[in-house]
Scaffold this motif. Structure first.
Motif, PDB file in Angstrom:
ATOM      1  N   HIS A  80       0.958  -1.065   0.056  1.00  0.00           N
ATOM      2  CA  HIS A  80      -0.053   0.097  -0.087  1.00  0.00           C
ATOM      3  C   HIS A  80       0.640   1.268  -0.142  1.00  0.00           C
ATOM      4  CE1 HIS A  80      -3.219  -3.047   1.116  1.00  0.00           C
ATOM      5  NE2 HIS A  80      -4.068  -1.933   0.557  1.00  0.00           N
ATOM      6  N   ASN A  81       2.116   1.174   0.571  1.00  0.00           N
ATOM      7  CA  ASN A  81       2.721   2.479   0.582  1.00  0.00           C
ATOM      8  C   ASN A  81       3.991   2.703  -0.244  1.00  0.00           C
ATOM      9  OD1 ASN A  81       1.152   3.173   2.982  1.00  0.00           O
ATOM     10  ND2 ASN A  81       2.375   1.850   4.359  1.00  0.00           N
ATOM     11  N   THR A  82       4.610   1.545  -0.592  1.00  0.00           N
ATOM     12  CA  THR A  82       5.726   1.638  -1.460  1.00  0.00           C
ATOM     13  C   THR A  82       5.753   1.259  -2.843  1.00  0.00           C
ATOM     14  OG1 THR A  82       7.149   1.214   0.518  1.00  0.00           O
ATOM     15  CG2 THR A  82       8.146   1.040  -1.510  1.00  0.00           C
ATOM     16  N   LEU A  83       4.734   0.134  -2.977  1.00  0.00           N
ATOM     17  CA  LEU A  83       4.748  -0.442  -4.342  1.00  0.00           C
ATOM     18  C   LEU A  83       4.027   0.367  -5.354  1.00  0.00           C
ATOM     19  CD1 LEU A  83       5.102  -3.230  -6.312  1.00  0.00           C
ATOM     20  CD2 LEU A  83       2.708  -3.785  -5.349  1.00  0.00           C
ATOM     21  N   PRO A  84       3.018   1.293  -4.884  1.00  0.00           N
ATOM     22  CA  PRO A  84       2.411   1.868  -6.036  1.00  0.00           C
ATOM     23  C   PRO A  84       3.310   2.951  -6.686  1.00  0.00           C
ATOM     24  CG  PRO A  84       1.080   2.058  -3.880  1.00  0.00           C
ATOM     25  CD  PRO A  84       2.488   1.250  -3.725  1.00  0.00           C
ATOM     26  N   ASP A  85       4.301   3.333  -6.288  1.00  0.00           N
ATOM     27  CA  ASP A  85       5.509   4.301  -6.830  1.00  0.00           C
ATOM     28  C   ASP A  85       6.382   3.412  -7.797  1.00  0.00           C
ATOM     29  OD1 ASP A  85       4.535   6.545  -5.659  1.00  0.00           O
ATOM     30  OD2 ASP A  85       6.151   6.588  -3.953  1.00  0.00           O
ATOM     31  N   ILE A  86       6.576   2.037  -7.400  1.00  0.00           N
ATOM     32  CA  ILE A  86       7.206   1.288  -8.168  1.00  0.00           C
ATOM     33  C   ILE A  86       6.481   0.965  -9.657  1.00  0.00           C
ATOM     34  CG2 ILE A  86       8.105  -0.954  -8.514  1.00  0.00           C
ATOM     35  CD1 ILE A  86       8.738  -0.755  -5.496  1.00  0.00           C
ATOM     36  N   LEU A  87       5.063   0.746  -9.407  1.00  0.00           N
ATOM     37  CA  LEU A  87       4.115   0.203 -10.337  1.00  0.00           C
ATOM     38  C   LEU A  87       4.169   1.694 -11.356  1.00  0.00           C
ATOM     39  CD1 LEU A  87       1.753  -1.898  -8.333  1.00  0.00           C
ATOM     40  CD2 LEU A  87       3.519  -2.579  -9.967  1.00  0.00           C
ATOM     41  N   ALA A  88       4.124   2.685 -10.485  1.00  0.00           N
ATOM     42  CA  ALA A  88       3.728   3.689 -11.791  1.00  0.00           C
ATOM     43  C   ALA A  88       4.801   3.795 -12.872  1.00  0.00           C
ATOM     44  CB  ALA A  88       3.909   5.062 -10.943  1.00  0.00           C
ATOM     45  N   SER A  89       5.958   3.309 -12.773  1.00  0.00           N
ATOM     46  CA  SER A  89       6.953   3.688 -13.613  1.00  0.00           C
ATOM     47  C   SER A  89       6.961   2.301 -14.813  1.00  0.00           C
ATOM     48  CB  SER A  89       8.368   3.422 -13.076  1.00  0.00           C
ATOM     49  OG  SER A  89       8.542   2.363 -12.587  1.00  0.00           O
ATOM     50  N   ILE A  90       6.053   1.500 -14.717  1.00  0.00           N
ATOM     51  CA  ILE A  90       5.945   0.407 -15.563  1.00  0.00           C
ATOM     52  C   ILE A  90       4.883   0.690 -16.607  1.00  0.00           C
ATOM     53  CG2 ILE A  90       6.541  -1.239 -13.891  1.00  0.00           C
ATOM     54  CD1 ILE A  90       3.967  -2.607 -14.215  1.00  0.00           C
ATOM     55  N   GLY A  91       4.878  -0.243 -17.716  1.00  0.00           N
ATOM     56  CA  GLY A  91       3.821  -0.467 -18.906  1.00  0.00           C
ATOM     57  C   GLY A  91       4.064   0.688 -19.945  1.00  0.00           C
ATOM     58  N   GLY A  92       4.879   1.508 -19.941  1.00  0.00           N
ATOM     59  CA  GLY A  92       5.350   2.277 -21.330  1.00  0.00           C
ATOM     60  C   GLY A  92       4.191   2.847 -21.996  1.00  0.00           C
ATOM     61  N   GLY A  93       3.032   3.133 -21.335  1.00  0.00           N
ATOM     62  CA  GLY A  93       1.803   3.624 -22.119  1.00  0.00           C
ATOM     63  C   GLY A  93       0.907   2.535 -22.940  1.00  0.00           C
TER      64      GLY A  93
ATOM     65  N   LEU B 174      11.348  -9.794 -18.801  1.00  0.00           N
ATOM     66  CA  LEU B 174      10.635  -8.247 -18.507  1.00  0.00           C
ATOM     67  C   LEU B 174      10.955  -7.500 -19.924  1.00  0.00           C
ATOM     68  CD1 LEU B 174      12.450  -7.513 -15.195  1.00  0.00           C
ATOM     69  CD2 LEU B 174      10.151  -8.198 -15.604  1.00  0.00           C
ATOM     70  N   HIS B 175       9.964  -6.611 -20.116  1.00  0.00           N
ATOM     71  CA  HIS B 175       9.877  -5.479 -20.924  1.00  0.00           C
ATOM     72  C   HIS B 175      11.030  -4.441 -20.500  1.00  0.00           C
ATOM     73  CE1 HIS B 175       6.888  -5.273 -23.917  1.00  0.00           C
ATOM     74  NE2 HIS B 175       6.070  -5.848 -22.977  1.00  0.00           N
ATOM     75  N   LYS B 176      11.535  -3.453 -21.237  1.00  0.00           N
ATOM     76  CA  LYS B 176      12.913  -2.636 -20.919  1.00  0.00           C
ATOM     77  C   LYS B 176      12.227  -1.828 -19.416  1.00  0.00           C
ATOM     78  CE  LYS B 176      11.518   0.742 -24.334  1.00  0.00           C
ATOM     79  NZ  LYS B 176      12.073   1.749 -25.516  1.00  0.00           N
ATOM     80  N   ASP B 177      10.870  -1.485 -19.490  1.00  0.00           N
ATOM     81  CA  ASP B 177      10.636  -0.822 -18.269  1.00  0.00           C
ATOM     82  C   ASP B 177       9.855  -1.664 -17.271  1.00  0.00           C
ATOM     83  OD1 ASP B 177       8.318  -1.024 -19.745  1.00  0.00           O
ATOM     84  OD2 ASP B 177       7.883   0.861 -20.014  1.00  0.00           O
ATOM     85  N   GLY B 178      10.006  -2.882 -17.273  1.00  0.00           N
ATOM     86  CA  GLY B 178       9.415  -3.870 -16.470  1.00  0.00           C
ATOM     87  C   GLY B 178      10.152  -4.088 -15.088  1.00  0.00           C
ATOM     88  N   LYS B 179       9.422  -4.530 -14.202  1.00  0.00           N
ATOM     89  CA  LYS B 179       9.882  -4.955 -12.792  1.00  0.00           C
ATOM     90  C   LYS B 179       9.848  -6.162 -12.409  1.00  0.00           C
ATOM     91  CE  LYS B 179      10.727  -0.408 -12.330  1.00  0.00           C
ATOM     92  NZ  LYS B 179      12.207   0.107 -12.567  1.00  0.00           N
ATOM     93  N   LEU B 180      10.851  -7.026 -11.793  1.00  0.00           N
ATOM     94  CA  LEU B 180      10.832  -8.188 -11.088  1.00  0.00           C
ATOM     95  C   LEU B 180      10.924  -7.944  -9.681  1.00  0.00           C
ATOM     96  CD1 LEU B 180      10.795 -11.330 -10.770  1.00  0.00           C
ATOM     97  CD2 LEU B 180      13.202 -11.250 -11.253  1.00  0.00           C
ATOM     98  N   LEU B 181       9.758  -8.393  -8.991  1.00  0.00           N
ATOM     99  CA  LEU B 181       9.764  -8.195  -7.496  1.00  0.00           C
ATOM    100  C   LEU B 181       9.906  -9.513  -6.687  1.00  0.00           C
ATOM    101  CD1 LEU B 181       8.595  -6.251  -5.066  1.00  0.00           C
ATOM    102  CD2 LEU B 181       6.446  -7.342  -5.353  1.00  0.00           C
TER     103      LEU B 181
END
Length: 284
Positions: free
Chosen positions: A37-50, A162-169
Motif C-alpha cells: 500500500h505504501n511503497t509498491l504504488p510508486d514502483i508500479l507507476a513506472s511500468i507499462g510504457g503507455g 521483462l519489458h525494458k521498463d518492467g520490474k521483477l519483485l
C-alpha cells in the motif's frame, strides 16, 4: 549429510497447519501489506510504457491474497489498462482458493486470469514453448524461491521476460533476520537438499551484485512470538513432577539459538523472533 528433521514440504497438511500458526504468531502478512500500500504504488507507476494491456505474472501465488492486493494497486495507478495475469502455483488446494477468491472479489473485469498449475521449472519449459517472445511488465515472486533447485537461474529466467521498463519483485526473508542466522548455523539439519529452501535476500543480492544487475532493496520489519517454542518438555516436567525426556542435541542447540540475541529479543517477558523480510525490485 541428510537433514535429520523431516521437511514440512514433504507433508502438506502439516505444512498448512504450521503456516497458519506462523501467520497467527507473526506480523509477516501485515508488513507485506504495508509495503504493497505504501511503497509498491510508486514502483508500479513506472511500468507499462503507455501500453493498453499489461502482462503480469505471479510465481508461487498461493491463495491469491497478496496477488490481488498488488493488482488493486496496479489498477489504481493505471486505471484504464487491462491486465493479462499469469498465475503460477503447483498446489491444487491453493489454486482452488485463489479462484474462489477471484469469484468473490468485485471489480476484476479488467483482468484476464490464466491458471498454470505447475512449478516454476515446469512453467519455464511451458513458457518457452508457448510464448518465447512475449514480454512481461510486472513479475512477482513472493516467498517462492525457497522451493526451486536453482534460485539464481530462476531469477535470471524471469528477469529475461521483462519489458525494458518492467520490474521483477522478489520477497524473501532478509539475510539480516533471525532466519538468516538460523539457516547459516543449521543448514544441513534444516534444509532439504533438493530445493533451495534456506535462501535469503542476502544470497540473491550477492548474485545480483556479482552479475552487475541493478535492483532496489527494501527491508520490512517483521516479528514472531516464539515464547512457547520448546516448552512441552518443561510443562511435562512441572505437571508430572519428574524429569522430562532429554531433548536431542540438535534440537536443544537449535532452541538455544532461537532465543539468542542474534535471532530474538525479550519484550515484556515474551521471546520475539526477528522475522524481517527483504524486498528486491530487479531491473531488466
Amino acid at each position: 549429510m541428510a537433514a535429520p528433521f523431516r521437511s514440512l514440504v514433504e507433508d502438506y497438511p502439516r505444512y498448512l497447519k504450521s503456516f497458519e500458526l506462523f501467520l497467527e504468531r507473526s506480523s509477516e502478512h501485515q508488513c507485506m501489506q504495508d509495503f504493497i500500500h505504501n511503497t509498491l504504488p510508486d514502483i508500479l507507476a513506472s511500468i507499462g510504457g503507455g501500453r493498453s494491456i499489461f502482462n503480469v505474472m505471479g510465481g508461487g501465488s498461493g491463495a491469491g491474497e497478496i496477488d490481488l492486493g498488488m493488482l488493486a494497486q496496479l489498477h489504481l495507478k493505471h486505471p484504464h489498462v487491462k491486465v493479462d495475469n499469469e498465475v503460477v502455483e503447483p498446489s491444487n488446494d491453493m489454486l482452488h482458493k485463489y479462484k474462489v477468491r477471484v469469484s468473490t472479489t468485485p471489480d476484476l473485469d479488467h483482468i484476464n486470469f490464466e491458471w498454470n498449475k505447475m512449478t516454476a521449472s515446469e512453467f519455464e519449459k511451458h513458457w518457452q514453448q508457448k510464448n518465447p517472445g512475449k514480454k512481461m511488465d510486472f513479475i512477482h515472486m513472493i516467498q517462492m524461491l525457497y522451493y526451486v533447485t536453482d534460485p539464481e537461474a530462476t531469477v535470471s529466467f524471469f528477469r529475461s521476460l521483462l519489458h525494458k521498463d518492467g520490474k521483477l519483485l522478489i520477497i524473501l526473508v532478509s539475510g539480516e533476520s533471525g532466519w538468516g542466522k538460523l539457516w547459516t548455523t543449521f543448514k544441513k539439519q534444516l534444509c532439504n537438499t533438493e530445493i533451495s529452501q534456506c535462501v535469503t535476500t542476502g544470497d540473491i543480492k550477492t548474485f545480483l551484485d556479482t552479475e552487475g544487475i541493478p535492483y532496489q532493496n527494501y527491508e520490512l520489519l517483521s516479528q514472531m512470538d516464539i515464547t512457547e517454542s520448546g516448552q512441552a518438555e518443561l510443562s511435562r516436567e512441572k505437571s508430572l513432577g519428574e524429569r522430562a525426556p532429554e531433548i536431542p542435541p540438535p534440537v536443544g542447540a537449535l532452541l538455544d539459538l532461537l532465543r539468542h540475541p542474534d535471532c530474538s529479543k525479550e519484550v515484556n517477558g515474551r521471546i520475539i523472533f526477528n522475522n524481517n523480510l527483504g524486498v528486491l525490485v530487479v531491473e531488466p
